[in-house]
Design a protein around this motif. Structure first.
Motif, PDB file in Angstrom:
ATOM      1  N   ARG A   1     178.659  77.245  64.352  1.00  0.00           N
ATOM      2  CA  ARG A   1     178.273  77.843  63.074  1.00  0.00           C
ATOM      3  C   ARG A   1     177.146  78.830  63.304  1.00  0.00           C
ATOM      4  O   ARG A   1     176.176  78.535  64.021  1.00  0.00           O
ATOM      5  CB  ARG A   1     177.841  76.756  62.089  1.00  0.00           C
ATOM      6  N   VAL A   2     177.268  79.993  62.676  1.00  0.00           N
ATOM      7  CA  VAL A   2     176.232  81.025  62.717  1.00  0.00           C
ATOM      8  C   VAL A   2     175.902  81.370  61.278  1.00  0.00           C
ATOM      9  O   VAL A   2     176.687  82.022  60.590  1.00  0.00           O
ATOM     10  CB  VAL A   2     176.698  82.272  63.486  1.00  0.00           C
ATOM     11  N   GLY A   3     174.742  80.916  60.820  1.00  0.00           N
ATOM     12  CA  GLY A   3     174.388  81.120  59.420  1.00  0.00           C
ATOM     13  C   GLY A   3     175.384  80.424  58.511  1.00  0.00           C
ATOM     14  O   GLY A   3     175.640  79.225  58.636  1.00  0.00           O
ATOM     15  N   SER A   4     175.962  81.190  57.602  1.00  0.00           N
ATOM     16  CA  SER A   4     176.972  80.644  56.686  1.00  0.00           C
ATOM     17  C   SER A   4     178.382  80.764  57.223  1.00  0.00           C
ATOM     18  O   SER A   4     179.345  80.497  56.506  1.00  0.00           O
ATOM     19  CB  SER A   4     176.881  81.371  55.326  1.00  0.00           C
ATOM     20  N   TYR A   5     178.526  81.137  58.483  1.00  0.00           N
ATOM     21  CA  TYR A   5     179.841  81.418  59.047  1.00  0.00           C
ATOM     22  C   TYR A   5     180.199  80.371  60.097  1.00  0.00           C
ATOM     23  O   TYR A   5     179.376  80.007  60.944  1.00  0.00           O
ATOM     24  CB  TYR A   5     179.857  82.813  59.680  1.00  0.00           C
ATOM     25  N   ARG A   6     181.431  79.923  60.044  1.00  0.00           N
ATOM     26  CA  ARG A   6     181.952  78.997  61.040  1.00  0.00           C
ATOM     27  C   ARG A   6     182.821  79.771  62.031  1.00  0.00           C
ATOM     28  O   ARG A   6     183.758  80.470  61.653  1.00  0.00           O
ATOM     29  CB  ARG A   6     182.789  77.900  60.369  1.00  0.00           C
ATOM     30  N   ILE A   7     182.488  79.636  63.321  1.00  0.00           N
ATOM     31  CA  ILE A   7     183.191  80.367  64.355  1.00  0.00           C
ATOM     32  C   ILE A   7     184.588  79.781  64.542  1.00  0.00           C
ATOM     33  O   ILE A   7     184.756  78.569  64.686  1.00  0.00           O
ATOM     34  CB  ILE A   7     182.420  80.322  65.686  1.00  0.00           C
ATOM     35  N   VAL A   8     185.598  80.646  64.542  1.00  0.00           N
ATOM     36  CA  VAL A   8     186.974  80.234  64.801  1.00  0.00           C
ATOM     37  C   VAL A   8     187.305  80.421  66.281  1.00  0.00           C
ATOM     38  O   VAL A   8     187.716  79.492  66.965  1.00  0.00           O
ATOM     39  CB  VAL A   8     187.960  81.016  63.914  1.00  0.00           C
ATOM     40  N   ARG A   9     187.101  81.606  66.789  1.00  0.00           N
ATOM     41  CA  ARG A   9     187.282  81.874  68.217  1.00  0.00           C
ATOM     42  C   ARG A   9     186.629  83.211  68.554  1.00  0.00           C
ATOM     43  O   ARG A   9     186.361  84.028  67.675  1.00  0.00           O
ATOM     44  CB  ARG A   9     188.765  81.911  68.597  1.00  0.00           C
ATOM     45  N   ARG A  10     186.376  83.395  69.844  1.00  0.00           N
ATOM     46  CA  ARG A  10     185.782  84.654  70.280  1.00  0.00           C
ATOM     47  C   ARG A  10     186.879  85.658  70.573  1.00  0.00           C
ATOM     48  O   ARG A  10     187.887  85.350  71.222  1.00  0.00           O
ATOM     49  CB  ARG A  10     184.915  84.433  71.515  1.00  0.00           C
ATOM     50  N   LEU A  11     186.658  86.903  70.109  1.00  0.00           N
ATOM     51  CA  LEU A  11     187.652  87.951  70.270  1.00  0.00           C
ATOM     52  C   LEU A  11     187.373  88.837  71.474  1.00  0.00           C
ATOM     53  O   LEU A  11     188.302  89.201  72.201  1.00  0.00           O
ATOM     54  CB  LEU A  11     187.719  88.811  69.002  1.00  0.00           C
ATOM     55  N   ALA A  12     186.098  89.201  71.681  1.00  0.00           N
ATOM     56  CA  ALA A  12     185.772  90.118  72.771  1.00  0.00           C
ATOM     57  C   ALA A  12     184.275  90.048  73.052  1.00  0.00           C
ATOM     58  O   ALA A  12     183.483  89.559  72.231  1.00  0.00           O
ATOM     59  CB  ALA A  12     186.185  91.554  72.424  1.00  0.00           C
ATOM     60  N   VAL A  13     183.904  90.568  74.232  1.00  0.00           N
ATOM     61  CA  VAL A  13     182.508  90.690  74.630  1.00  0.00           C
ATOM     62  C   VAL A  13     182.311  92.096  75.172  1.00  0.00           C
ATOM     63  O   VAL A  13     183.055  92.534  76.064  1.00  0.00           O
ATOM     64  CB  VAL A  13     182.118  89.646  75.694  1.00  0.00           C
ATOM     65  N   GLY A  14     181.326  92.806  74.609  1.00  0.00           N
ATOM     66  CA  GLY A  14     181.015  94.155  75.059  1.00  0.00           C
ATOM     67  C   GLY A  14     179.697  94.200  75.808  1.00  0.00           C
ATOM     68  O   GLY A  14     179.107  93.170  76.149  1.00  0.00           O
TER      69      GLY A  14
END
Length: 500
Positions: A11-24
């Motif tokens: 969880r990040v703030g009010s958001y629940r992480i589903v999956r990571r898409l990319a890293v830049g």
């Protein structure tokens, strides 16, 4: 890479992480879900600054600048930014989830699937990008001052084509603009991807304007219609030399069947002298639209979506299978339906459908009370159930009798007996006061028309003495009242039967 696997990081703030898409090189991007009160959810993309850059104020300011600038823009062809925040000493912002593929993947898939690029898809996408660029170039702040935005990084990696057929321009991280009246980047600072830079952007000696983005879009248009790279060289110096010293080669040198009218549009967008290019992205957009109309190309979102479905059929099928395999979460509507059903258990529904629960709360009927005796017999059960309406039926029946009496009084002589029949109504009210208290309220409306009939019956005085023999005829107004009120009470029964 920083994997997100621990529950504390889900969880990040009010958001629940589903999956990571990319890293830049600057941030990591997640598919996330906003979770708010009352079961509200929204799927978004979360962009968060990498941990090792959080100690550098310049990177933090650059990251926040991108979020603030993108949040000011609202256009169908630009990805929207919704929120900005900080969690665990790392800044992030939430943006629109664009479900599709970027132009790099689209070009690769076209090259692997078809022998020639579909002009409908390519022209339609570039028209959308030009429309988004023109909006950004002409945007103003809250006070009406021009933002003077130049994207400076228009490239296939920053354009996503949704599976619904819409092109979305992303990543204003290196854009030049005037936020709060201050220039974001000074002259002489080089930002962007070199193969898509304009000659003046590489030169760094003049201030950039919207025509620099027109050149970058021209490079994309050249590559998408030929399926080859325009400025792919062995070294950066060679790339710089070709962009600044050589004119772009005509695309017909790569594809012999290249449309001449389209080649003219592409070469004008790629002119090294910016005064020779289209003066704005809007002019380039109009030129592409005129070409599509002349060639009878269907460049609508529905057609682009159809082509995207053909190109990425395996990906779409894989996503559908993944969603079917994942545990299904309870939706917002199901949560509310459960609550309504629990509250409705107290009502005698007897296993009613769940959709009736809101009806029980929105259409509240008063519970049937004790029967109010009306003009009819008190042991009539149907009359007790339809208590709100008998007085209306009595009033209608009384009015009809008064009208009949008035007509008979005007057309017949004083010796006619039928005129005395309405007088029976006068004899009924004196007998009703002994009844329970609700009775006067019900009987009073039909008794009111009696004074109106009195002037007509005043002339034939003798018939008044014959009232006792006419008493058995009291049932006639009762039958009239019952017949008249029956349709009304039936309608009333149906309307109040909604909760049952």
């Amino acid at each position: 890479m920083h994997a997100v696997s621990e529950p504390a990081q889900r969880r990040v703030g009010s958001y629940r992480i589903v999956r990571r898409l990319a890293v830049g090189g600057m941030a990591e991007i997640f598919l996330a879900r906003l979770e708010a009160a009352h079961g509200f959810t929204k799927q978004v993309v979360l962009k968060r600054l990498l941990p090792h850059l959080c100690e550098d104020p310049s990177f933090i300011e650059m990251f926040l600048y991108e979020a603030r600038l993108a949040a000011r823009l609202s256009h169908p062809n630009i990805a929207q930014v919704f929120d900005i925040g900080e969690s665990d000493e790392r800044v992030y912002y939430a943006m629109e989830y664009v479900h599709g593929a970027d132009l790099r993947d689209v070009a690769k898939r076209i090259d692997a699937t078809w022998n020639a690029p579909p002009l409908e898809l390519v022209i339609g996408v570039c028209i959308g990008v030009a429309a988004g660029l023109h909006y950004a170039h002409t945007a103003r702040d809250e006070t009406g001052r021009p933002l003077a935005i130049v994207h400076r990084d228009v490239s296939p990696a920053n354009v996503v084509v949704t599976y619904g057929g819409v092109a979305k321009l992303l990543d204003f991280g290196v854009a030049k603009a005037k936020l709060d009246g201050k220039e974001s980047t000074a002259v002489g600072v080089l930002k962007g991807k070199l193969p898509y830079m304009s000659p003046e952007q590489i030169d760094c000696s003049v201030a950039l304007d919207s025509r620099s983005d027109v050149f970058s879009l021209g490079v994309m248009l050249w590559e998408l219609t030929t399926l080859q790279r325009l400025y792919r060289c062995d070294s950066q110096m060679e790339t710089i030399r070709r962009i600044t010293r050589e004119d772009a080669p005509p695309p017909s040198g790569v594809r012999k069947d290249y449309p001449p009218a389209l080649e003219k549009i592409v070469l004008r967008a790629l002119a090294r002298d910016r005064d020779q290019r289209y003066a704005s992205a809007f002019e380039l957009q109009r030129a592409l639209e005129a070409f599509a109309l002349d060639q009878q190309l269907v460049v609508s979102p529905s057609r682009i979506a159809e082509l995207m479905a053909e190109l990425f059929a395996e990906e779409l099928e894989g996503e559908r299978a993944q969603l079917e395999d994942e545990p299904r979460e309870v939706t917002d509507s199901e949560v509310f339906t459960t609550h309504w059903s629990a509250e409705a258990n107290a009502a005698p529904s007897g296993g009613a459908d769940q959709h009736e629960a809101p009806t029980r709360l929105s259409v509240v009927a008063p519970s049937p009370g004790p029967a109010v005796p009306g003009p009819t017999s008190p042991d009539d059960p149907s009359t007790r159930r339809r208590q709100p309406w008998p007085w209306i039926g009595g009033a209608v029946g009384g009015a009809l009798l008064v009208a009949l009496t008035w007509k008979l009084a005007g057309n017949a002589g004083s010796d006619e007996q039928p005129r005395a029949r309405p007088e029976v109504v006068d004899s009924q009210p004196p007998e009703q006061p002994p009844e329970p208290s609700p009775a006067p309220a019900v009987v009073t409306p039909p008794a009111q028309p009696a004074p109106v009939a009195q002037p007509a019956s005043a002339k034939p005085a003798p018939p008044s003495s014959e009232r006792p023999p006419d008493k058995p005829k009291q049932r006639e107004p009762k039958r009239q009242t019952k017949k008249t009120s029956k349709p009304d009470t039936n309608w009333n029964k149906n309307s109040l039967a909604l909760p049952n």
